[in-house]
Scaffold this active site. Sequence first.
Site, mmCIF file in Angstrom:
data_model
loop_
_atom_site.group_PDB
_atom_site.id
_atom_site.type_symbol
_atom_site.label_atom_id
_atom_site.label_comp_id
_atom_site.label_asym_id
_atom_site.label_seq_id
_atom_site.Cartn_x
_atom_site.Cartn_y
_atom_site.Cartn_z
ATOM 1 N N ARG A 51 -93.537 -60.450 9.821
ATOM 2 C CA ARG A 51 -93.772 -59.114 10.395
ATOM 3 C C ARG A 51 -92.472 -58.492 10.926
ATOM 4 O O ARG A 51 -92.340 -57.283 10.991
ATOM 5 C CB ARG A 51 -94.850 -59.160 11.483
ATOM 6 C CG ARG A 51 -95.101 -57.793 12.151
ATOM 7 C CD ARG A 51 -96.474 -57.650 12.808
ATOM 8 N NE ARG A 51 -96.834 -58.806 13.602
ATOM 9 C CZ ARG A 51 -96.309 -59.128 14.786
ATOM 10 N NH1 ARG A 51 -95.382 -58.365 15.323
ATOM 11 N NH2 ARG A 51 -96.721 -60.201 15.426
ATOM 12 N N TYR A 103 -96.956 -31.784 4.858
ATOM 13 C CA TYR A 103 -97.907 -32.841 4.538
ATOM 14 C C TYR A 103 -98.934 -32.936 5.665
ATOM 15 O O TYR A 103 -98.557 -33.120 6.814
ATOM 16 C CB TYR A 103 -97.179 -34.175 4.340
ATOM 17 C CG TYR A 103 -98.154 -35.255 4.005
ATOM 18 C CD1 TYR A 103 -98.808 -35.259 2.777
ATOM 19 C CD2 TYR A 103 -98.473 -36.247 4.922
ATOM 20 C CE1 TYR A 103 -99.746 -36.224 2.469
ATOM 21 C CE2 TYR A 103 -99.406 -37.221 4.614
ATOM 22 C CZ TYR A 103 -100.032 -37.199 3.384
ATOM 23 O OH TYR A 103 -100.974 -38.152 3.096
ATOM 24 N N ASP A 176 -88.516 -35.391 5.280
ATOM 25 C CA ASP A 176 -89.492 -35.993 4.377
ATOM 26 C C ASP A 176 -89.115 -35.540 2.970
ATOM 27 O O ASP A 176 -89.355 -34.400 2.581
ATOM 28 C CB ASP A 176 -90.904 -35.520 4.747
ATOM 29 C CG ASP A 176 -91.974 -36.107 3.830
ATOM 30 O OD1 ASP A 176 -91.632 -36.579 2.724
ATOM 31 O OD2 ASP A 176 -93.165 -36.074 4.211
ATOM 32 N N LYS A 201 -95.481 -42.591 -3.782
ATOM 33 C CA LYS A 201 -95.401 -41.492 -4.739
ATOM 34 C C LYS A 201 -94.337 -41.817 -5.799
ATOM 35 O O LYS A 201 -94.527 -42.732 -6.564
ATOM 36 C CB LYS A 201 -95.114 -40.185 -3.995
ATOM 37 C CG LYS A 201 -95.993 -39.995 -2.732
ATOM 38 C CD LYS A 201 -97.464 -39.847 -3.029
ATOM 39 C CE LYS A 201 -98.352 -39.896 -1.798
ATOM 40 N NZ LYS A 201 -98.031 -38.986 -0.736
#
Length: 378
Positions: A51, A103, A176, A201
């Site tokens: 992690r 977004y 972004d 994406k």
Amino acid sequence: MNANDLSIDTLLAQGGHFVDSETGAVVPPIHSATTFARNRRYELTAYEYSRDANPTGAHVEHVLSRLEGAEDALAFSSGMAAISAFFDTVNSGEHVVAPRVMYYGAANLLRRLAERRGIEVSFFDAARPGALEAAVRPGRTSVVWIETCVNPTWDVIDVRAAAEASHSAGAVLGVDATATPPVTLKALDLGADIVFHSASKYLGGHSDLLAGVLATSRADERWEELNSARTQMGGVLGAFEAWLLLRGMRTLHLRYERQAANALAIARHFENRAGVEAVLYPGLKSHAGHEIAKRQMAGSFGAMLSLLVEGGAQAARQIATRTRLFVPATSLGGVESLIEHRASVEGPSSAVPQNLLRLSVGIERVDELIADLEQAIV
Ligand SMILES: *Cc1c(COP(=O)(O)O)cnc(C)c1O
């Protein structure tokens, strides 16, 4: 040839130029281990617990870092996990600036932070020149968050100008750049401090994995905080997805080139067609952001476009049910073409025009894609 000078295309094709020193394997292994042994002196050797960091994730981060010309990169379990970790570094009372149309997952997160965490958010109209500069408050604004191109109107924000406005106010600029991967736009070179991608994406490219990436121009205090936020909030990228992402990225330059060429051909074909009020695509000379796009994007104008159709929401939704090749589904950046009525997906709070259809253009043959839209628009 110095491996640090390699072009993006070569870096991508070779997955960061990996050859396993033990086996000669030309593809990195998937390190599924969650925990890593200490040595005889009870010291950590490289990793501790997956992690915090893990070798497969670190490999993909190394490649991403080089693609962006970044000092460091961090991979997350989704784009939203990355954006959440980023905004976790903003304290209550601080002021954030972001585009009004953006977004919607990120916009919803910002509204939530404004309501629950006492962060003040100003949304600006990305289509209006000077709106970003007017929204920034010197000495008060700590973060400016932009998208380019802005989803789903594809307004183009001038990253260099945004960086100047942010920095002169003492704020950090986060970009972004999901719709404009580093094969076409390098946000850090244009002055951004942090660049974000939903790797679900274009970077992944096959609609089969969720991942998010942040890359930074300098590994400063905020970056260290971000790294801790990832460990504490737990949104690290899993080893299997990291491997899949690395594999997908090896063809990014080829996919994107074909997708962008297809998008341009579709935009030109429908620009003056009856039944279509407007085509929103930065590659068209008629697009308000065309000149800025030409300056800050290399080689293409992206592979996302939107059509404003006559007949409002109802006509738009009908078209989205009549296509046979364009799949009526959300998301973007995969090798298959998708069509979406954004206003329906975003719901009543949506700022997206009701007659807008968003197209994510894939790598199919463009004449077949055009014929598909032709029969759907009637
Ligand atoms: C998809 C997307 C996100 C969110 O990423 P996920 O991987 O879905 O969490 C953020 N910004 C843009 C522009 C996106 O398209």
